[in-house]
Design a protein around this motif. Structure first.
Motif, PDB file in Angstrom:
ATOM      1  N   VAL A  10       0.843  -1.186   0.000  1.00 39.98           N
ATOM      2  CA  VAL A  10       0.000   0.000   0.000  1.00 39.98           C
ATOM      3  C   VAL A  10       0.885   1.244   0.000  1.00 39.98           C
ATOM      4  CG1 VAL A  10      -0.222  -0.047   2.529  1.00 39.98           C
ATOM      5  CG2 VAL A  10      -1.876   1.228   1.168  1.00 39.98           C
ATOM      6  N   LEU A  11       0.522   2.217  -0.833  1.00 34.27           N
ATOM      7  CA  LEU A  11       1.200   3.505  -0.867  1.00 34.27           C
ATOM      8  C   LEU A  11       0.519   4.403   0.149  1.00 34.27           C
ATOM      9  CD1 LEU A  11       3.325   5.362  -2.204  1.00 34.27           C
ATOM     10  CD2 LEU A  11       1.589   5.960  -3.904  1.00 34.27           C
ATOM     11  N   GLU A  12       1.171   4.594   1.289  1.00 27.66           N
ATOM     12  CA  GLU A  12       0.588   5.367   2.378  1.00 27.66           C
ATOM     13  C   GLU A  12       0.617   6.864   2.074  1.00 27.66           C
ATOM     14  OE1 GLU A  12      -1.176   6.561   5.798  1.00 27.66           O
ATOM     15  OE2 GLU A  12      -1.030   4.517   5.017  1.00 27.66           O
ATOM     16  N   LYS A  13       1.706   7.297   1.475  1.00 28.85           N
ATOM     17  CA  LYS A  13       1.875   8.692   1.072  1.00 28.85           C
ATOM     18  C   LYS A  13       2.996   8.733   0.041  1.00 28.85           C
ATOM     19  CE  LYS A  13       5.035   9.592   4.924  1.00 28.85           C
ATOM     20  NZ  LYS A  13       5.288  10.415   6.125  1.00 28.85           N
ATOM     21  N   MET A  17       5.986   3.131   0.376  1.00 28.12           N
ATOM     22  CA  MET A  17       5.256   1.872   0.211  1.00 28.12           C
ATOM     23  C   MET A  17       5.427   1.018   1.459  1.00 28.12           C
ATOM     24  SD  MET A  17       3.624   1.630  -2.696  1.00 28.12           S
ATOM     25  CE  MET A  17       3.267  -0.129  -2.577  1.00 28.12           C
ATOM     26  N   GLU A  18       4.328   0.420   1.913  1.00 30.05           N
ATOM     27  CA  GLU A  18       4.349  -0.455   3.074  1.00 30.05           C
ATOM     28  C   GLU A  18       3.656  -1.767   2.748  1.00 30.05           C
ATOM     29  OE1 GLU A  18       2.416   1.555   6.261  1.00 30.05           O
ATOM     30  OE2 GLU A  18       3.874   3.209   6.347  1.00 30.05           O
ATOM     31  N   VAL A  19       3.935  -2.809   3.545  1.00 26.05           N
ATOM     32  CA  VAL A  19       3.233  -4.082   3.432  1.00 26.05           C
ATOM     33  C   VAL A  19       2.331  -4.240   4.644  1.00 26.05           C
ATOM     34  CG1 VAL A  19       3.446  -6.593   3.278  1.00 26.05           C
ATOM     35  CG2 VAL A  19       5.129  -5.126   2.126  1.00 26.05           C
ATOM     36  N   ARG A  20       1.055  -4.499   4.388  1.00 28.65           N
ATOM     37  CA  ARG A  20       0.077  -4.660   5.465  1.00 28.65           C
ATOM     38  C   ARG A  20      -0.639  -5.993   5.341  1.00 28.65           C
ATOM     39  NH1 ARG A  20      -2.562   1.461   5.855  1.00 28.65           N
ATOM     40  NH2 ARG A  20      -0.571   2.524   6.322  1.00 28.65           N
ATOM     41  N   MET A  60      -3.268   4.147  -1.143  1.00 28.29           N
ATOM     42  CA  MET A  60      -3.523   3.473  -2.415  1.00 28.29           C
ATOM     43  C   MET A  60      -3.018   2.032  -2.356  1.00 28.29           C
ATOM     44  SD  MET A  60      -4.553   3.230  -5.572  1.00 28.29           S
ATOM     45  CE  MET A  60      -5.026   4.909  -6.024  1.00 28.29           C
ATOM     46  N   ALA A  61      -3.953   1.098  -2.334  1.00 28.48           N
ATOM     47  CA  ALA A  61      -3.605  -0.328  -2.435  1.00 28.48           C
ATOM     48  C   ALA A  61      -3.599  -0.666  -3.920  1.00 28.48           C
ATOM     49  CB  ALA A  61      -4.600  -1.188  -1.674  1.00 28.48           C
ATOM     50  N   GLY A  62      -2.557  -0.202  -4.594  1.00 29.87           N
ATOM     51  CA  GLY A  62      -2.543  -0.204  -6.045  1.00 29.87           C
ATOM     52  C   GLY A  62      -2.017  -1.478  -6.674  1.00 29.87           C
ATOM     53  N   THR A 329       8.216  -8.318   0.047  1.00 34.96           N
ATOM     54  CA  THR A 329       8.836  -7.804   1.274  1.00 34.96           C
ATOM     55  C   THR A 329       9.744  -6.610   1.014  1.00 34.96           C
ATOM     56  OG1 THR A 329      10.566  -9.477   1.018  1.00 34.96           O
ATOM     57  CG2 THR A 329       8.731  -9.990   2.517  1.00 34.96           C
ATOM     58  N   ARG A 330      10.175  -6.432  -0.252  1.00 34.78           N
ATOM     59  CA  ARG A 330      11.059  -5.316  -0.624  1.00 34.78           C
ATOM     60  C   ARG A 330      10.349  -4.373  -1.598  1.00 34.78           C
ATOM     61  NH1 ARG A 330      15.476  -8.900  -3.007  1.00 34.78           N
ATOM     62  NH2 ARG A 330      16.053  -6.953  -4.066  1.00 34.78           N
ATOM     63  N   ILE A 331       9.065  -4.166  -1.383  1.00 35.47           N
ATOM     64  CA  ILE A 331       8.278  -3.404  -2.359  1.00 35.47           C
ATOM     65  C   ILE A 331       8.728  -1.948  -2.445  1.00 35.47           C
ATOM     66  CG2 ILE A 331       6.396  -2.799  -0.760  1.00 35.47           C
ATOM     67  CD1 ILE A 331       4.489  -3.320  -3.200  1.00 35.47           C
TER      68      ILE A 331
END
Length: 352
Positions: A10-13, A17-20, A60-62, A329-331
């Motif tokens: 997910v693109l938080e800002k 990019m983070e993994v949730r 954005m969960a793109g 894991t390395r997005i």
């Protein structure tokens, strides 16, 4: 055993990019559960990461160039879709509005393409998820032996097919110039060649120039020669029958206007640009040259199916367009690579 949760990027800002992880909802009777294997990072994705498309919304969960395997299906899903089928995800659509009835599903009036269609919290269609539940109508089958990163080209190839249809290429006659040798430029070049056109690609980025030399494409290196003059030279002074603008810049638009022939040339404005490029042309020029300025965006349902067929039959080889494969894991690193000038598609592997 089927999973009860899924992990997703997910693109938080801007730039983050983070993994949730979330719980998977209950599978409905018209849905399929997909073990999504790969999702390629589109220009649309990394430009928002760069802060150029903030109108698309956060979080954005793109990701929308994704493929995987069906691992479960609802009771009312057609027998044409089976567990273990390899599929590529297409956009969800209502099927009832005027656009959908014409097959133009990416212009659906009731389901926003990058809206909150799958979640109250997130925008996007969760392409960077390791598992996801989708409407069965929102997938197309591809060959079981097509690698997942290559299968994920169904969506971008479908958008190319839509634009190429509008050009009405004359096989064995037309000269097509593609401005821009990036992923979408080379897809346009490959399809134009498959349609029987002579294809010339103009590019100035040194890395992309070397890629095209390896692919044995007719090339104009814009670093060492003027593309407009070179096109005129290679067409006996006539100019191109068709120019496909595959980079979103004002200079590319200007080149296209000067490259086309004086009688009945066509320009396909394939790429968007941020900030928006200018198009400096007067109506008299369009009138006397009888030229066509053609816009294209998205894909029809037929385009998606045809793209899946072309890839499955290996009529288009997209393997040279895969820059690198990076695990989920390395997005964040994957987006850094995707946004690096000169790179082609970076594929995020969702189960590495």
């Amino acid at each position: 055993m089927l999973p009860d949760s899924f992990r997703f990027g997910v693109l938080e800002k801007k730039g983050n990019m983070e993994v949730r992880e979330e719980k998977l909802p209950h599978l409905k009777e018209d849905e399929v559960l997909i073990k999504q294997e790969a999702c390629n990072i589109c220009t649309t994705d990394y430009q928002q990461w760069q802060g150029k498309r903030e109108h698309q919304g956060y979080p954005m969960a793109g990701g929308h160039e994704c493929s995987g395997l069906i691992v479960a299906k609802g009771a009312k899903v057609s027998n044409s879709l089976k567990v273990r089928d390899r599929v590529c995800v297409i956009y969800d659509y209502c099927g009832d509005c005027d656009s959908c009835k014409k097959g133009d599903i990416t212009s659906c009036r009731n389901i926003q393409q990058f809206g909150k269609n799958y979640s109250d919290q997130y925008y996007g269609i969760f392409g960077f998820a390791n598992y996801f539940i989708r409407k069965s109508k929102s997938v197309v089958k591809v060959s079981a032996d097509l690698p997942a990163p290559e299968a994920s080209f169904v969506e971008p190839l479908s958008s190319v097919l839509k634009g190429i249809r509008k050009l009405r290429i004359h096989s064995g006659f037309d000269t097509v110039v593609v401005i821009g040798g990036g992923t979408m430029g080379l897809l346009n070049a490959a399809v134009s060649q498959a349609m029987g056109a002579r294809v010339i690609v103009s590019e100035r980025n040194p890395k992309k120039v070397e890629k095209m030399k390896q692919m044995d494409l007719e090339l104009i290196d814009a670093n060492i020669t003027d593309p407009v003059e070179e096109v005129k030279k290679r067409t006996n002074g006539n100019g191109a029958d068709i120019v496909i603008v595959a980079v979103g810049t004002s200079s590319a638009n200007d080149q296209a206007l000067n490259m086309i022939k004086d009688d009945g040339g066509k320009i396909l404005l394939f790429a968007a640009g941020y900030p928006a490029p200018e198009l400096n042309v007067d109506s008299n020029s369009i009138h006397y040259k009888q030229c066509e300025l053609i816009g294209t965006y998205g894909s029809s349902l037929d385009d998606f199916n045809n793209a899946a067929k072309m890839l499955s039959e290996r009529r288009i080889d997209v393997s040279p367009l895969i820059e690198e494969e990076v695990p989920l894991t390395r997005i964040q690193e994957a987006f850094e690579k995707a946004g690096t000038r000169g790179n082609y598609r970076v594929s995020v592997l969702l189960h590495s």
